[in-house]
Design a protein around this motif. Structure first.
Motif, PDB file in Angstrom:
ATOM      1  N   HIS B   7       0.814  -1.215   0.000  1.00  0.00           N
ATOM      2  CA  HIS B   7       0.000   0.000   0.000  1.00  0.00           C
ATOM      3  C   HIS B   7       0.841   1.255   0.000  1.00  0.00           C
ATOM      4  O   HIS B   7       0.324   2.344   0.000  1.00  0.00           O
ATOM      5  CB  HIS B   7      -0.903   0.015   1.225  1.00  0.00           C
ATOM      6  N   ASP B   8       2.134   1.079   0.038  1.00  0.00           N
ATOM      7  CA  ASP B   8       2.962   2.224   0.287  1.00  0.00           C
ATOM      8  C   ASP B   8       3.604   2.692  -1.011  1.00  0.00           C
ATOM      9  O   ASP B   8       4.468   2.038  -1.577  1.00  0.00           O
ATOM     10  CB  ASP B   8       4.014   1.834   1.316  1.00  0.00           C
ATOM     11  N   LYS B   9       3.180   3.878  -1.425  1.00  0.00           N
ATOM     12  CA  LYS B   9       3.599   4.383  -2.725  1.00  0.00           C
ATOM     13  C   LYS B   9       5.125   4.538  -2.810  1.00  0.00           C
ATOM     14  O   LYS B   9       5.742   4.102  -3.773  1.00  0.00           O
ATOM     15  CB  LYS B   9       2.919   5.731  -2.963  1.00  0.00           C
ATOM     16  N   THR B  10       5.714   5.158  -1.794  1.00  0.00           N
ATOM     17  CA  THR B  10       7.153   5.386  -1.838  1.00  0.00           C
ATOM     18  C   THR B  10       7.904   4.068  -1.958  1.00  0.00           C
ATOM     19  O   THR B  10       8.839   3.945  -2.741  1.00  0.00           O
ATOM     20  CB  THR B  10       7.656   6.103  -0.569  1.00  0.00           C
ATOM     21  N   ALA B  11       7.479   3.094  -1.144  1.00  0.00           N
ATOM     22  CA  ALA B  11       8.176   1.809  -1.172  1.00  0.00           C
ATOM     23  C   ALA B  11       8.060   1.185  -2.571  1.00  0.00           C
ATOM     24  O   ALA B  11       9.002   0.579  -3.070  1.00  0.00           O
ATOM     25  CB  ALA B  11       7.590   0.881  -0.112  1.00  0.00           C
ATOM     26  N   ARG B  12       6.880   1.368  -3.200  1.00  0.00           N
ATOM     27  CA  ARG B  12       6.701   0.798  -4.541  1.00  0.00           C
ATOM     28  C   ARG B  12       7.618   1.501  -5.537  1.00  0.00           C
ATOM     29  O   ARG B  12       8.286   0.874  -6.346  1.00  0.00           O
ATOM     30  CB  ARG B  12       5.236   0.949  -4.970  1.00  0.00           C
ATOM     31  N   GLN B  13       7.668   2.831  -5.436  1.00  0.00           N
ATOM     32  CA  GLN B  13       8.550   3.590  -6.321  1.00  0.00           C
ATOM     33  C   GLN B  13       9.995   3.163  -6.127  1.00  0.00           C
ATOM     34  O   GLN B  13      10.763   3.005  -7.076  1.00  0.00           O
ATOM     35  CB  GLN B  13       8.418   5.089  -6.024  1.00  0.00           C
ATOM     36  N   LEU B  14      10.345   2.973  -4.848  1.00  0.00           N
ATOM     37  CA  LEU B  14      11.705   2.585  -4.530  1.00  0.00           C
ATOM     38  C   LEU B  14      12.054   1.258  -5.189  1.00  0.00           C
ATOM     39  O   LEU B  14      13.137   1.074  -5.746  1.00  0.00           O
ATOM     40  CB  LEU B  14      11.846   2.483  -2.999  1.00  0.00           C
ATOM     41  N   ARG B  15      11.102   0.333  -5.165  1.00  0.00           N
ATOM     42  CA  ARG B  15      11.345  -0.984  -5.745  1.00  0.00           C
ATOM     43  C   ARG B  15      11.488  -0.870  -7.262  1.00  0.00           C
ATOM     44  O   ARG B  15      12.401  -1.432  -7.863  1.00  0.00           O
ATOM     45  CB  ARG B  15      10.215  -1.934  -5.374  1.00  0.00           C
ATOM     46  N   LEU B  16      10.563  -0.123  -7.871  1.00  0.00           N
ATOM     47  CA  LEU B  16      10.635   0.080  -9.317  1.00  0.00           C
ATOM     48  C   LEU B  16      11.981   0.687  -9.698  1.00  0.00           C
ATOM     49  O   LEU B  16      12.645   0.258 -10.647  1.00  0.00           O
ATOM     50  CB  LEU B  16       9.514   1.028  -9.773  1.00  0.00           C
ATOM     51  N   GLY B  27      17.414   5.277 -19.043  1.00  0.00           N
ATOM     52  CA  GLY B  27      16.243   5.928 -19.648  1.00  0.00           C
ATOM     53  C   GLY B  27      14.995   5.741 -18.784  1.00  0.00           C
ATOM     54  O   GLY B  27      14.353   6.722 -18.394  1.00  0.00           O
ATOM     55  N   PRO B  28      14.649   4.479 -18.471  1.00  0.00           N
ATOM     56  CA  PRO B  28      13.452   4.255 -17.638  1.00  0.00           C
ATOM     57  C   PRO B  28      13.568   4.917 -16.264  1.00  0.00           C
ATOM     58  O   PRO B  28      12.573   5.409 -15.724  1.00  0.00           O
ATOM     59  CB  PRO B  28      13.414   2.732 -17.488  1.00  0.00           C
ATOM     60  N   VAL B  29      14.790   4.953 -15.708  1.00  0.00           N
ATOM     61  CA  VAL B  29      14.981   5.588 -14.403  1.00  0.00           C
ATOM     62  C   VAL B  29      14.616   7.068 -14.508  1.00  0.00           C
ATOM     63  O   VAL B  29      13.858   7.605 -13.705  1.00  0.00           O
ATOM     64  CB  VAL B  29      16.438   5.447 -13.922  1.00  0.00           C
ATOM     65  N   ARG B  30      15.141   7.709 -15.535  1.00  0.00           N
ATOM     66  CA  ARG B  30      14.878   9.129 -15.710  1.00  0.00           C
ATOM     67  C   ARG B  30      13.374   9.390 -15.867  1.00  0.00           C
ATOM     68  O   ARG B  30      12.814  10.279 -15.237  1.00  0.00           O
ATOM     69  CB  ARG B  30      15.630   9.644 -16.948  1.00  0.00           C
ATOM     70  N   ARG B  31      12.729   8.568 -16.720  1.00  0.00           N
ATOM     71  CA  ARG B  31      11.290   8.770 -16.923  1.00  0.00           C
ATOM     72  C   ARG B  31      10.520   8.587 -15.623  1.00  0.00           C
ATOM     73  O   ARG B  31       9.624   9.355 -15.297  1.00  0.00           O
ATOM     74  CB  ARG B  31      10.772   7.798 -17.996  1.00  0.00           C
ATOM     75  N   LEU B  32      10.911   7.560 -14.863  1.00  0.00           N
ATOM     76  CA  LEU B  32      10.223   7.275 -13.612  1.00  0.00           C
ATOM     77  C   LEU B  32      10.326   8.458 -12.647  1.00  0.00           C
ATOM     78  O   LEU B  32       9.323   8.935 -12.106  1.00  0.00           O
ATOM     79  CB  LEU B  32      10.825   6.019 -12.971  1.00  0.00           C
ATOM     80  N   ILE B  33      11.539   8.935 -12.415  1.00  0.00           N
ATOM     81  CA  ILE B  33      11.667   9.976 -11.381  1.00  0.00           C
ATOM     82  C   ILE B  33      11.073  11.298 -11.823  1.00  0.00           C
ATOM     83  O   ILE B  33      10.589  12.057 -11.003  1.00  0.00           O
ATOM     84  CB  ILE B  33      13.126  10.200 -10.930  1.00  0.00           C
ATOM     85  N   ASN B  34      11.075  11.573 -13.111  1.00  0.00           N
ATOM     86  CA  ASN B  34      10.579  12.879 -13.501  1.00  0.00           C
ATOM     87  C   ASN B  34       9.065  12.962 -13.641  1.00  0.00           C
ATOM     88  O   ASN B  34       8.512  13.980 -14.022  1.00  0.00           O
ATOM     89  CB  ASN B  34      11.327  13.396 -14.720  1.00  0.00           C
ATOM     90  N   THR B  35       8.369  11.854 -13.255  1.00  0.00           N
ATOM     91  CA  THR B  35       6.914  11.947 -13.094  1.00  0.00           C
ATOM     92  C   THR B  35       6.568  12.322 -11.658  1.00  0.00           C
ATOM     93  O   THR B  35       5.407  12.529 -11.334  1.00  0.00           O
ATOM     94  CB  THR B  35       6.230  10.593 -13.372  1.00  0.00           C
ATOM     95  N   LEU B  36       7.566  12.399 -10.784  1.00  0.00           N
ATOM     96  CA  LEU B  36       7.305  12.589  -9.351  1.00  0.00           C
ATOM     97  C   LEU B  36       7.383  14.058  -8.937  1.00  0.00           C
ATOM     98  O   LEU B  36       8.049  14.864  -9.589  1.00  0.00           O
ATOM     99  CB  LEU B  36       8.314  11.792  -8.531  1.00  0.00           C
ATOM    100  N   ALA B  37       6.698  14.377  -7.831  1.00  0.00           N
ATOM    101  CA  ALA B  37       6.811  15.710  -7.245  1.00  0.00           C
ATOM    102  C   ALA B  37       8.191  15.832  -6.583  1.00  0.00           C
ATOM    103  O   ALA B  37       8.762  14.827  -6.150  1.00  0.00           O
ATOM    104  CB  ALA B  37       5.709  15.919  -6.217  1.00  0.00           C
ATOM    105  N   PRO B  38       8.728  17.061  -6.485  1.00  0.00           N
ATOM    106  CA  PRO B  38      10.046  17.234  -5.877  1.00  0.00           C
ATOM    107  C   PRO B  38      10.167  16.596  -4.486  1.00  0.00           C
ATOM    108  O   PRO B  38      11.194  15.999  -4.162  1.00  0.00           O
ATOM    109  CB  PRO B  38      10.188  18.758  -5.786  1.00  0.00           C
ATOM    110  N   ALA B  39       9.116  16.711  -3.664  1.00  0.00           N
ATOM    111  CA  ALA B  39       9.174  16.115  -2.324  1.00  0.00           C
ATOM    112  C   ALA B  39       9.329  14.604  -2.422  1.00  0.00           C
ATOM    113  O   ALA B  39      10.043  13.982  -1.631  1.00  0.00           O
ATOM    114  CB  ALA B  39       7.923  16.458  -1.528  1.00  0.00           C
ATOM    115  N   GLU B  40       8.660  13.998  -3.410  1.00  0.00           N
ATOM    116  CA  GLU B  40       8.771  12.549  -3.587  1.00  0.00           C
ATOM    117  C   GLU B  40      10.168  12.168  -4.071  1.00  0.00           C
ATOM    118  O   GLU B  40      10.736  11.159  -3.637  1.00  0.00           O
ATOM    119  CB  GLU B  40       7.724  12.062  -4.592  1.00  0.00           C
ATOM    120  N   ILE B  41      10.715  12.979  -4.976  1.00  0.00           N
ATOM    121  CA  ILE B  41      12.073  12.704  -5.447  1.00  0.00           C
ATOM    122  C   ILE B  41      13.046  12.788  -4.260  1.00  0.00           C
ATOM    123  O   ILE B  41      13.924  11.938  -4.080  1.00  0.00           O
ATOM    124  CB  ILE B  41      12.490  13.698  -6.557  1.00  0.00           C
ATOM    125  N   GLY B  42      12.860  13.817  -3.422  1.00  0.00           N
ATOM    126  CA  GLY B  42      13.706  13.971  -2.247  1.00  0.00           C
ATOM    127  C   GLY B  42      13.638  12.743  -1.357  1.00  0.00           C
ATOM    128  O   GLY B  42      14.661  12.221  -0.900  1.00  0.00           O
TER     129      GLY B  42
END
Lengths: 453, 453
Positions: B7-16, B27-42
């Motif tokens: 249920h945890d979004k951050t943990a899922r993002q972290l795994r991806l 390439g996929p890493v860049r696409r993944l992180i740049n869909t996120l809000a700055p706080a999420e990237i942090g």
């Protein structure tokens, strides 16, 4: 105390109120409290011993009663409700927002709930029932169904005229929601855009659909995280069919964040976050003894470990003097690792992908700290008891215990999270049980092998 | 871990993200992180070990760099800044809001600060200097000087035309501020009122002056409390002359509340809330050893107490087996009282007027819990060592230690608050030092007097 708390508004109010109560004249008390916001009144009531609390509660404006009940902890709320008769209660809560009412309703006597449902119109009754159909601590419970919706095929001018006709907007309205005929959410328009756009601009040009709506079944925790990650003031809540059900506003999210923090802080000491500062002695005893019992069990475990080395201690009493140091400092080291892990897990920052790296880092930190602290303790032990082998034994025991503290500090919360146990609440007992047992066993065990050769 | 955190979004993002990094294709890493809000990237950057963190940091869109820096802890921020050259840094931070820039500026290399000041226009430079003239953690530092002001002697219609000309409003604008010619604050008008009022209505009919403005020197803590007590979304900040300086918005308040909670949780284990999950081993060792040293001092104190009773322990080894129970459970009881007090003090609920009532309640709870737990431990001690007097001694020692735990739990945080020491951080060491010393002394002392007659 006066100087220490001079910057603290609540403490000042509390002092003023106490002075007024001491003087016995209730007029000034009433005037004082009715200048305050309901949340502030709630906070003050929580700071008063039961007898004074009831006096002040009787002086709160009847129209604030409902809001105050929303803003106090469960245990205090119970005592306030017990003091009101059913008619007062109905009058106090019937004008509350649906989300606040849903929060209160389970604490109300059944007769009162029935009366309230009867006094509501059909629409509001259905809304309340819908809110109650979602579990506590989900978005469905937190949301307020009172939202302003508009259609996409209209203009700024028309919307402004509609708003002027409508009059007052629900509190903290910063967006209007755009829905279709089936009330499905298409997007939202910020009030900010509305006031900065020309009258003729069509609404569908102002629609923002970049944000994602919150699903009614989402957890309060996930809601709070999204609000703080995205700096939202409000967000729409939808069901599985994308039908708009209501919205959640930041003020409720602030309450959630505060409650989560309290739950963690108090949970770590085995306390319920709703514990009343002045709860009756009997209730406080009951609330705390379970936790003390759990800790007692681990203390007996540690005692049993020591008991196995009675013969060794009999020969070298210095061991009894030094052994609490090994267990205690190991416990402190373990709690440091645990605390970092609990935060990391709460933020979703720790998972399978990085647990290994973390563990390895923590083990290295533990080895170095163990050698530094252990080495120092070894020197002191040597100086104290004039036995250099004793110094070596305690150094070795501390290095071992620090290492186990790091392992437990990392692995225990991971295992608990997996088993759906809150590591913030239960982690401390387990980690200190490990450091107690390992501390006593390694120190007394090494002493038996090395010093009693 | 996969199920536990689903249920945890951050943990899922972290795994991806980890999977993408493992695959080595960026390439996929860049696409993944740049869909996120700055706080999420942090948040994600904080969850990555240093080598991966730097890879991902290099892939973040340059335009998000500044916001991301604002959203990470000090230690991680330092490592990210160290990885950037001055030009990149200037580009990243020069477009930040003044409040964010003020927050960052002290962590930037001096050369960069100079360059940024040069690149700013005079107005913004003055605003930054003004913000920096206030201490950290005050309203003056938190405020954003970007506010929309209007005059009282105008109408809704005129204001709407002014806003349409102006275009976009600062983020989270929910009020316009009404000022006089000397920029003194007269009140504010909610956007909600603006959109629901007829065009001809004069602004001075819509002014709300019921709220109090925040003074620039007020503490962040007091700001946070007022926001949550009054459900504000934003509030104006003024100087001593009531001149409008800027405003504080709820998103910053949410950050303050989170930081306060982290400070309490981590401080209680002697950790800095800015500690990086993956900080270099050397740094982590340094960060933790001071705290361990303080605890070590109290552990030696306890050992010294035991040392005075070596002769007694030599004769009755059972005492060595049982003594950690007396100290340990006493410590748990003391921490419960301390935790309640720390919360009460943080909320301003405890002061001179009710400390006496609280103390008396806690002493009664302690006596009852001491008798219950102590009685049980006494029975076990009797059963274990077949000595009923030993059972009496340990029961008495536990009652004494519980009572002292209650006294220390109430009085230590009160004294610390008075001395301006944070009881959430320092209270635990002192309270457990008391319960250790009293626990060992009362148990071994009573044993010497009663059992060795």
């Amino acid at each position: 105390m006066a100087e220490a708390v001079r910057h603290d508004k609540t403490a000042r109010q509390l002092r003023l109120l106490s002075d007024a109560l001491d003087s016995g004249r209730l007029g000034p008390v009433r005037r004082l409290i009715n200048t305050l916001a309901p949340a502030e009144i709630g906070n003050l009531l929580e700071s008063l011993p039961p007898d004074r609390r009831m006096v002040v509660w009787g002086l709160v404006d009847a129209e604030d009663d409902g809001e105050v009940l929303v803003h106090v902890g469960d245990e205090v709320r119970e005592s306030l409700i017990a003091d009101m008769d059913p008619d007062e209660l109905v009058a106090a809560v019937e004008d509350l927002d649906i989300d606040d009412l849903a929060d209160l309703v389970e604490d109300l006597p059944e007769a009162v709930t029935g009366q309230i449902l009867q006094s509501m119109d059909r629409e509001n009754r259905e809304r309340l029932e819908q809110a109650l159909s979602y579990e506590e601590d989900t978005a469905g419970r937190l949301m307020n169904p009172d939202v302003v919706t508009v259609r996409a095929d209209t203009t700024v001018d028309v919307v402004l005229r509609f708003l002027r006709l409508r009059g007052e907007l629900p509190e903290n309205t910063d967006h209007l929601y755009v829905v279709n005929r089936r009330h499905q959410l298409l997007g939202w328009v910020a009030l900010q855009k509305l006031v900065t756009s020309e009258p003729g601009v069509p609404i569908n040009k102002l629609i923002d659909d970049e944000l994602t709506a919150i699903h009614a079944a989402e957890s309060a925790e996930s809601v709070a995280r999204q609000f703080s990650d995205h700096d939202w003031v409000s967000a729409p809540v939808v069901d599985e069919g994308n039908v708009l059900l209501g919205r959640i506003t930041i003020d409720d999210v602030v309450d959630i964040i505060r409650e989560q923090a309290e739950h963690q802080a108090l949970g770590a000491a085995g306390l319920d976050e709703d514990e009343d500062l002045f709860s009756p002695v009997k209730r406080a005893v009951r609330g705390r003894i379970v936790w003390l019992g759990v800790n007692l069990a681990t203390a007996f475990l540690a005692a049993a470990v020591i008991g196995r080395f009675e013969a060794t201690i009999e020969k070298i009493v210095a061991l009894a003097v030094l052994m609490p140091i090994v267990a205690g400092i190991g416990g402190n080291a373990g709690m440091q690792v645990l605390t970092l892990m609990v935060r990391g897990l709460a933020l979703g920052q720790v998972g399978a992908s990085n647990a290994g790296v973390l563990l390895w880092k923590e083990v290295r930190v533990a080895l170095i700290n163990g050698l530094l602290i252990g080495g120092f303790v070894g020197l002191v032990a040597f100086a104290w008891f004039q036995d250099w082998l004793l110094g070596v034994v305690i150094t070795a025991a501390l290095v071992i215990n620090f290492s186990c503290a790091a392992l437990a500090g990392v692995l225990v919360p991971l295992a608990m999270k997996r088993a759906d146990v809150d590591p913030a609440v239960a982690g401390g007992v387990v980690v200190t049980a490990v450091t107690d047992v390992v501390g006593f066993f390694s120190f007394l065990g090494l002493a038996t092998v090395i010093l009693l050769r």
